[in-house]
Scaffold this motif. Structure first.
Motif, PDB file in Angstrom:
ATOM      1  N   ALA A  65       7.314  -7.163   2.871  1.00 50.81           N
ATOM      2  CA  ALA A  65       8.564  -7.916   2.771  1.00 50.81           C
ATOM      3  C   ALA A  65       9.633  -7.104   3.497  1.00 50.81           C
ATOM      4  CB  ALA A  65       8.946  -8.143   1.315  1.00 50.81           C
ATOM      5  N   ALA A  66       9.745  -7.332   4.787  1.00 47.53           N
ATOM      6  CA  ALA A  66      10.662  -6.535   5.605  1.00 47.53           C
ATOM      7  C   ALA A  66      12.096  -6.702   5.136  1.00 47.53           C
ATOM      8  CB  ALA A  66      10.546  -6.966   7.065  1.00 47.53           C
ATOM      9  N   GLY A  67      12.806  -5.592   4.952  1.00 48.53           N
ATOM     10  CA  GLY A  67      14.224  -5.652   4.623  1.00 48.53           C
ATOM     11  C   GLY A  67      14.510  -6.035   3.183  1.00 48.53           C
ATOM     12  N   ASN A  68      13.638  -5.638   2.253  1.00 50.06           N
ATOM     13  CA  ASN A  68      13.886  -5.973   0.840  1.00 50.06           C
ATOM     14  C   ASN A  68      14.798  -4.941   0.187  1.00 50.06           C
ATOM     15  OD1 ASN A  68      12.232  -4.029  -1.017  1.00 50.06           O
ATOM     16  ND2 ASN A  68      10.918  -4.464   0.740  1.00 50.06           N
ATOM     17  N   SER A  69      15.359  -5.301  -0.964  1.00 48.96           N
ATOM     18  CA  SER A  69      16.409  -4.455  -1.535  1.00 48.96           C
ATOM     19  C   SER A  69      15.860  -3.227  -2.255  1.00 48.96           C
ATOM     20  CB  SER A  69      17.318  -5.275  -2.461  1.00 48.96           C
ATOM     21  OG  SER A  69      16.599  -5.833  -3.527  1.00 48.96           O
ATOM     22  N   ALA A  70      14.654  -3.297  -2.831  1.00 53.87           N
ATOM     23  CA  ALA A  70      14.125  -2.104  -3.505  1.00 53.87           C
ATOM     24  C   ALA A  70      13.917  -0.978  -2.493  1.00 53.87           C
ATOM     25  CB  ALA A  70      12.817  -2.424  -4.223  1.00 53.87           C
ATOM     26  N   ASP A  71      13.421  -1.315  -1.305  1.00 56.58           N
ATOM     27  CA  ASP A  71      13.269  -0.294  -0.270  1.00 56.58           C
ATOM     28  C   ASP A  71      14.633   0.264   0.144  1.00 56.58           C
ATOM     29  OD1 ASP A  71      10.515  -0.366  -0.161  1.00 56.58           O
ATOM     30  OD2 ASP A  71      10.412  -1.738   1.548  1.00 56.58           O
ATOM     31  N   GLU A  72      15.633  -0.618   0.229  1.00 57.78           N
ATOM     32  CA  GLU A  72      16.986  -0.170   0.581  1.00 57.78           C
ATOM     33  C   GLU A  72      17.448   0.922  -0.389  1.00 57.78           C
ATOM     34  OE1 GLU A  72      19.084  -1.632   3.037  1.00 57.78           O
ATOM     35  OE2 GLU A  72      20.768  -0.302   2.598  1.00 57.78           O
ATOM     36  N   HIS A  73      17.287   0.650  -1.680  1.00 56.69           N
ATOM     37  CA  HIS A  73      17.803   1.582  -2.686  1.00 56.69           C
ATOM     38  C   HIS A  73      16.990   2.880  -2.703  1.00 56.69           C
ATOM     39  CE1 HIS A  73      20.152  -1.808  -3.646  1.00 56.69           C
ATOM     40  NE2 HIS A  73      19.321  -2.391  -4.470  1.00 56.69           N
ATOM     41  N   TRP A  74      15.690   2.778  -2.516  1.00 59.68           N
ATOM     42  CA  TRP A  74      14.834   3.974  -2.593  1.00 59.68           C
ATOM     43  C   TRP A  74      14.997   4.856  -1.357  1.00 59.68           C
ATOM     44  CZ3 TRP A  74      12.335   7.330  -5.346  1.00 59.68           C
ATOM     45  CH2 TRP A  74      11.303   8.097  -4.789  1.00 59.68           C
ATOM     46  N   TYR A  75      14.884   4.255  -0.183  1.00 59.12           N
ATOM     47  CA  TYR A  75      14.864   5.085   1.023  1.00 59.12           C
ATOM     48  C   TYR A  75      16.258   5.564   1.414  1.00 59.12           C
ATOM     49  CZ  TYR A  75       9.978   3.894   1.402  1.00 59.12           C
ATOM     50  OH  TYR A  75       8.645   3.759   1.131  1.00 59.12           O
ATOM     51  N   ASN A  76      17.282   4.757   1.122  1.00 54.29           N
ATOM     52  CA  ASN A  76      18.627   5.197   1.503  1.00 54.29           C
ATOM     53  C   ASN A  76      19.304   6.040   0.443  1.00 54.29           C
ATOM     54  OD1 ASN A  76      18.689   4.254   4.077  1.00 54.29           O
ATOM     55  ND2 ASN A  76      19.861   2.395   3.620  1.00 54.29           N
ATOM     56  N   ARG A  77      18.955   5.826  -0.824  1.00 52.33           N
ATOM     57  CA  ARG A  77      19.701   6.507  -1.867  1.00 52.33           C
ATOM     58  C   ARG A  77      18.811   7.201  -2.904  1.00 52.33           C
ATOM     59  NH1 ARG A  77      24.393   5.485  -0.280  1.00 52.33           N
ATOM     60  NH2 ARG A  77      25.230   6.914  -1.822  1.00 52.33           N
ATOM     61  N   GLY A  78      17.497   7.166  -2.705  1.00 50.20           N
ATOM     62  CA  GLY A  78      16.599   7.854  -3.634  1.00 50.20           C
ATOM     63  C   GLY A  78      16.561   7.233  -5.018  1.00 50.20           C
ATOM     64  N   ILE A  79      16.944   5.961  -5.108  1.00 49.28           N
ATOM     65  CA  ILE A  79      16.943   5.275  -6.408  1.00 49.28           C
ATOM     66  C   ILE A  79      15.538   4.752  -6.691  1.00 49.28           C
ATOM     67  CG2 ILE A  79      17.821   3.231  -7.628  1.00 49.28           C
ATOM     68  CD1 ILE A  79      20.413   3.601  -5.917  1.00 49.28           C
ATOM     69  N   PHE A  80      15.007   5.082  -7.876  1.00 46.37           N
ATOM     70  CA  PHE A  80      13.710   4.531  -8.260  1.00 46.37           C
ATOM     71  C   PHE A  80      13.902   3.029  -8.451  1.00 46.37           C
ATOM     72  CE2 PHE A  80      13.148   8.979  -9.456  1.00 46.37           C
ATOM     73  CZ  PHE A  80      11.877   9.230  -8.969  1.00 46.37           C
ATOM     74  N   GLY A  81      13.402   2.260  -7.500  1.00 46.51           N
ATOM     75  CA  GLY A  81      13.656   0.819  -7.514  1.00 46.51           C
ATOM     76  C   GLY A  81      12.374   0.034  -7.694  1.00 46.51           C
ATOM     77  N   TRP A  82      12.409  -0.880  -8.664  1.00 41.05           N
ATOM     78  CA  TRP A  82      11.244  -1.734  -8.930  1.00 41.05           C
ATOM     79  C   TRP A  82      11.593  -3.197  -8.688  1.00 41.05           C
ATOM     80  CZ3 TRP A  82      11.979   2.555 -12.189  1.00 41.05           C
ATOM     81  CH2 TRP A  82      10.850   3.368 -12.416  1.00 41.05           C
ATOM     82  N   ASP A  83      10.541  -3.989  -8.555  1.00 42.77           N
ATOM     83  CA  ASP A  83      10.673  -5.444  -8.554  1.00 42.77           C
ATOM     84  C   ASP A  83       9.855  -6.000  -9.705  1.00 42.77           C
ATOM     85  OD1 ASP A  83      11.930  -5.845  -5.794  1.00 42.77           O
ATOM     86  OD2 ASP A  83      10.098  -4.782  -5.251  1.00 42.77           O
ATOM     87  N   PHE A  84      10.511  -6.771 -10.552  1.00 40.94           N
ATOM     88  CA  PHE A  84       9.804  -7.614 -11.511  1.00 40.94           C
ATOM     89  C   PHE A  84       9.535  -8.957 -10.849  1.00 40.94           C
ATOM     90  CE2 PHE A  84      11.516  -6.007 -15.888  1.00 40.94           C
ATOM     91  CZ  PHE A  84      10.300  -5.424 -16.183  1.00 40.94           C
ATOM     92  N   GLU A  85       8.349  -9.489 -11.035  1.00 45.81           N
ATOM     93  CA  GLU A  85       8.148 -10.929 -10.832  1.00 45.81           C
ATOM     94  C   GLU A  85       7.821 -11.444 -12.225  1.00 45.81           C
ATOM     95  OE1 GLU A  85       8.396 -12.814  -8.096  1.00 45.81           O
ATOM     96  OE2 GLU A  85       8.445 -11.341  -6.481  1.00 45.81           O
ATOM     97  N   VAL A  86       8.831 -11.968 -12.916  1.00 46.24           N
ATOM     98  CA  VAL A  86       8.594 -12.427 -14.284  1.00 46.24           C
ATOM     99  C   VAL A  86       7.746 -13.693 -14.223  1.00 46.24           C
ATOM    100  CG1 VAL A  86      10.883 -11.514 -14.856  1.00 46.24           C
ATOM    101  CG2 VAL A  86      10.575 -13.983 -14.610  1.00 46.24           C
ATOM    102  N   GLY A  87       7.263 -14.125 -15.368  1.00 42.97           N
ATOM    103  CA  GLY A  87       6.464 -15.352 -15.387  1.00 42.97           C
ATOM    104  C   GLY A  87       5.021 -15.094 -15.024  1.00 42.97           C
ATOM    105  N   ALA A  88       4.351 -14.272 -15.854  1.00 44.69           N
ATOM    106  CA  ALA A  88       2.930 -14.005 -15.621  1.00 44.69           C
ATOM    107  C   ALA A  88       2.109 -15.269 -15.895  1.00 44.69           C
ATOM    108  CB  ALA A  88       2.463 -12.864 -16.524  1.00 44.69           C
ATOM    109  N   ASP A  89       0.999 -15.377 -15.189  1.00 50.00           N
ATOM    110  CA  ASP A  89       0.078 -16.489 -15.445  1.00 50.00           C
ATOM    111  C   ASP A  89      -0.316 -16.489 -16.923  1.00 50.00           C
ATOM    112  OD1 ASP A  89       0.220 -16.571 -12.731  1.00 50.00           O
ATOM    113  OD2 ASP A  89      -1.935 -16.408 -12.370  1.00 50.00           O
ATOM    114  N   LEU A  90      -0.528 -17.684 -17.462  1.00 47.77           N
ATOM    115  CA  LEU A  90      -0.992 -17.795 -18.854  1.00 47.77           C
ATOM    116  C   LEU A  90      -2.458 -18.238 -18.853  1.00 47.77           C
ATOM    117  CD1 LEU A  90       2.015 -19.516 -20.666  1.00 47.77           C
ATOM    118  CD2 LEU A  90       1.425 -17.082 -20.571  1.00 47.77           C
ATOM    119  N   TRP A  91      -3.211 -17.694 -19.788  1.00 50.58           N
ATOM    120  CA  TRP A  91      -4.638 -18.003 -19.905  1.00 50.58           C
ATOM    121  C   TRP A  91      -4.815 -19.299 -20.689  1.00 50.58           C
ATOM    122  CZ3 TRP A  91      -9.077 -16.862 -17.807  1.00 50.58           C
ATOM    123  CH2 TRP A  91     -10.273 -17.063 -18.501  1.00 50.58           C
TER     124      TRP A  91
END
Ligand SMILES: [Zn+2]
Length: 787
Positions: free
Chosen positions: A624-650
């Motif tokens: 995902a070119a140009g995403n915000s988690a990479d922006e925060h991590w590589y430019n500012r050393g911020i541990f940045g995560w992405d949640f994708e909420v809404g897990a599949d249900l069985w």
């Protein structure tokens, strides 16, 4: 084959060939001497008188093949003989004839065979398969069902014919081959396998020949403290548009002035607004006009009419009366309209009165070559939100929560709804803010988080697109800014196809840097925008992290699918070259923190984010070119995560996983908001532990067959030297052996090696409180000896 050609042997009575009676003893000696010289032999013809003579030849030491042919004057046999042996045979009186197969020809065949054998051996060496176990885990998810996830890398995985099978408890399940950007990544189960009993171990067998058995460990389920008796949750009861959301956080900050405040982010959005448009005709006959004024500022009051004047040879003309732009179409000698759409467009744009109100355009790439038709249409911006939804540029805001909001506490930044249609995500943010503020007075645990942290929550990064998603087109992903030219700005495109994908608009690993996973097309749903950080919504995020450098953690909340990911999030497609991976210690910290955060998610109703959907974005999903988690991590050393909420249900009846989509029925959206708010609280716990972490790590060195490895008390980055020098931050690091693998041992040669090293944890604490920058000698030292 020669043996099959042997003739019946009874040919006695033929006369001896010309020449002296051979002396078998002498012949044996000279033939043996010649053989000892080691030459390869030619196959030569020798003609003898009869079968007795053949026996004498053999007795003399000649290498006579089975090939025998009757010829005029006796028997022709084939003898293997070197030139010296041939000479000896001649000396003995034998009639040595032509060479049938030369020694050189035989040697060529030998060489050919040896080359073939080498090729076979090389192939065998190449195909000696190595299987590397990455993960083998079981977990329990919603409803109490248990599941198995396995990841294994095969050295032959690049071959699509390599099939891996996982066996356990009498079952066999074929693994999926994960390939991205043309590269083999590893084998996995794209969907975890439902199991009734958790196997202690599984055996992985490959068609490449290798197999291995790995123990199965538990994924997630870290014990969590029970919420306090007064801990309240469930503060959201419907999907909320950005206007309501921001009103709500304003009200919260006003209600808890000691604990919270609102921060206006400086870059106003474009606004939930568009220019008004009308279109008459279709395809090449179509023309459309776009108002200069925003729809709500007068554009929606305009009207376009194209009229057939009903007379022959009438000229094309344009008039404006009030808000109506009236085009009188040109006609031919029979009175039929003959103005093309392009001519009408040119006439409107050339009319001072009309061009003061609108700009006319032909449709897409048709060039307007068709004859324009008569018609009438009011201009409209097409926006259906009720009047209380502002059409003005929107001020995006953060609610800042913390007892000490002076930059002295570890900062955490949570932000939702970069993508407009992800309706659950702002509820995750709002629910978390409410839990922190409303439980502060009664729940000691919440009080610790608020007292010790500086929390910034932006509930909707993309309010314009989100208003559009709620009121006009639920599927809207991007913002509302039009970077398309006229060929892509007709009313149809305006309604569905333009705007910028904000999570592709950042400046690290961007499309403009050559990274994959963003589009240059203004009508694509992953459009990067015309330049890095072209969009105010993206600039707002960067501004916040620059303005508050105490921010060390970030969570970018998206939906859906139940992913939990971190940098690197982008790679260059050619070779699938990712942004630099975090150090092994940082990666281990991401994993350890993730386990804590995902266990918090699981504590709500049992949802387990799958191990296969946890990890660096580029390891588990795509680029995902140009995403915000990479922006925060590589430019500012911020541990940045992405949640994708809404897990599949069985679905226990169909026994399959059901994806939940962007806008599940609210009852399910509520559950997702609650469980991922739990996850955000888990992130706050990680951040608080980080802020309190002043304890240096401890490591122990071990010498293994592969070299030196280290055990550590927590995730650490280890720098080392092997030449007796002082280790610094620029010394080599212990690195991962490969994607999703453990540390690679440091190879050491035979004899004694002096290993100097230090470990540093995620919070920056150095082992022994050694200072790599300033000097000192209290780094770790050990001598290892390899026999
Ligand atoms: Zn998204």
């Amino acid at each position: 084959m020669a043996a099959l050609a042997v003739l019946p042997l009874l040919l006695a009575g033929l006369p001896l060939a010309a020449g002296a009676e051979p002396d078998p003893d002498a012949a044996a000696t000279s033939l043996a001497d010649a053989a000892a010289a080691g030459h390869a032999g030619d196959i030569v013809e020798v003609t003898v008188a009869d079968q007795d003579a053949v026996a004498g030849l053999i007795e003399a030491g000649a290498d006579v093949t089975e090939y025998t042919r009757q010829v005029d004057g006796g028997l022709l046999v084939h003898v293997v003989a070197t030139p010296d042996q041939q000479a000896a045979l001649r000396d003995l009186g034998y009639a040595v004839g032509d060479v049938v197969v030369s020694a050189a020809e035989t040697e060529a065949v030998v060489a050919e065979r040896e080359a073939a054998v080498r090729r076979v051996n090389q192939t065998l060496a190449r195909t000696a398969e190595t299987l590397t176990p990455l993960r083998a885990e079981w977990f329990e998810s919603v409803g109490g069902q248990t599941y198995l996830g396995v990841e294994v890398k095969s050295s032959l995985g690049a071959d699509s014919g390599t099939v891996l099978t996982v066996s356990f408890d009498g079952r066999s399940v074929t693994m999926d081959r994960f390939v991205d950007a043309g590269q083999y990544i590893y084998h996995t189960f794209f969907e975890p396998v439902a199991v009734d009993d958790v196997p202690a171990e599984v055996t992985v067998t490959s068609t490449g020949g290798a197999s291995l058995t790995v123990p199965v460990v538990e994924w997630l389920g870290d014990p969590r403290p029970e919420p306090g008796p007064h801990y309240a949750t469930g503060f959201v009861d419907h999907y909320m548009d950005p206007t309501e959301l921001y009103d709500r956080i304003e009200a919260l900050a006003a209600e808890f002035p000691d604990l919270a405040e609102i921060i206006d982010l400086p870059y106003e959005t474009n606004g939930y607004r568009r220019k008004a448009q009308a279109m008459i005709g279709s395809d090449a006959a179509a023309l459309y006009v776009t108002s200069h004024a925003w729809g709500h500022e007068g554009g929606n009051e305009l009207r376009l009419e194209t009229v057939n004047p009903g007379t022959a040879n009438s000229p094309l003309s344009v008039g404006v009366s009030g808000g109506t732009i009236r085009v009188s179409l040109g006609t031919d000698g029979s009175g039929a309209p003959n103005s093309t759409a392009a001519q009408v467009v040119a006439a409107v744009n050339a009319s001072p009165a009309a061009s003061a109100l609108v700009t006319a355009s032909t449709y897409r790439t048709t060039g307007g070559t068709g004859v324009a038709v008569a018609g009438a249409q009011d201009l409209t911006d097409g926006l259906d939100a009720p009047a209380h939804i502002s059409r003005e540029p929107f001020t995006v805001r953060a609610i800042r929560i913390g007892r000490d909001r002076d930059g002295s506490k570890t900062g955490v930044f949570a932000y939702s709804q970069e993508h407009a249609r992800e309706w659950v995500t702002p509820l995750v943010a709002l629910e978390t803010a409410e839990r922190l503020l409303r439980n502060y007075a009664t729940d000691a645990y919440t009080k610790q988080l608020v007292d010790d942290l500086d929390i910034f929550i932006v509930p909707s990064v993309n309010p314009d697109g989100s208003h559009f998603s709620f009121y006009d087109r639920a599927g809207q992903r991007r913002n509302m800014t039009n970077h398309c030219g006229p060929e892509n700005s007709d009313p149809g495109r305006a309604a569905t196809s333009w705007g910028v994908d904000l999570n592709r608009n950042f400046s690290v690993g961007s499309r403009f840097d050559g990274y994959s996973g963003a589009s240059a097309s203004c009508t694509s749903d992953t459009y990067s925008g015309p330049a890095e950080l072209s969009e105010p919504e993206a600039r707002n995020e960067v501004w916040l992290t620059q303005q508050y450098p105490n921010i060390r953690f970030a969570m970018n909340v998206h939906s859906y699918g139940g992913y939990f990911m971190w940098p690197p999030g982008a790679y260059i497609a050619d070779g699938r070259v990712p942004l630099p991976r975090p150090t092994l210690g940082e990666e281990n910290y991401f994993w350890a923190a993730s386990s804590h955060i995902l266990s918090a998610v699981q504590a709500w109703r049992g949802t387990a984010v799958w191990p296969g959907r946890t990890g660096p974005v580029s390891d588990v999903l795509y680029s995902a070119a140009g995403n915000s988690a990479d922006e925060h991590w590589y430019n500012r050393g911020i541990f940045g995560w992405d949640f994708e909420v809404g897990a599949d249900l069985w679905d226990p009846v169909e026994r399959e996983w059901d994806p939940q989509g962007f806008q599940p029925p609210f009852a399910e959206g509520y559950e997702q908001a609650m469980e991922f708010s739990n996850g955000l609280i888990g992130l706050l716990e990680v951040a608080r532990a980080y802020g309190h972490d002043v304890r240096p790590p401890r490591t122990t060195l071990e010498l293994t067959d592969g070299g030196v490895t280290f055990e550590a008390t927590e995730p650490v980055t280890i720098h080392y030297t092997l030449d007796g020098s002082r280790p610094t931050y620029s010394s080599p690091r212990v690195e991962s052996a490969g994607l999703r693998e453990d540390a690679a041992p440091i190879p050491v040669g035979a004899g004694s090696t002096r290993v100097h090293w230090f470990a540093v944890d995620a919070a920056g604490n150095v082992e022994n409180r050694y200072d790599p920058l300033r000097g000192g000698t209290n780094y770790r030292k050990e001598t290892v000896t390899v026999d």
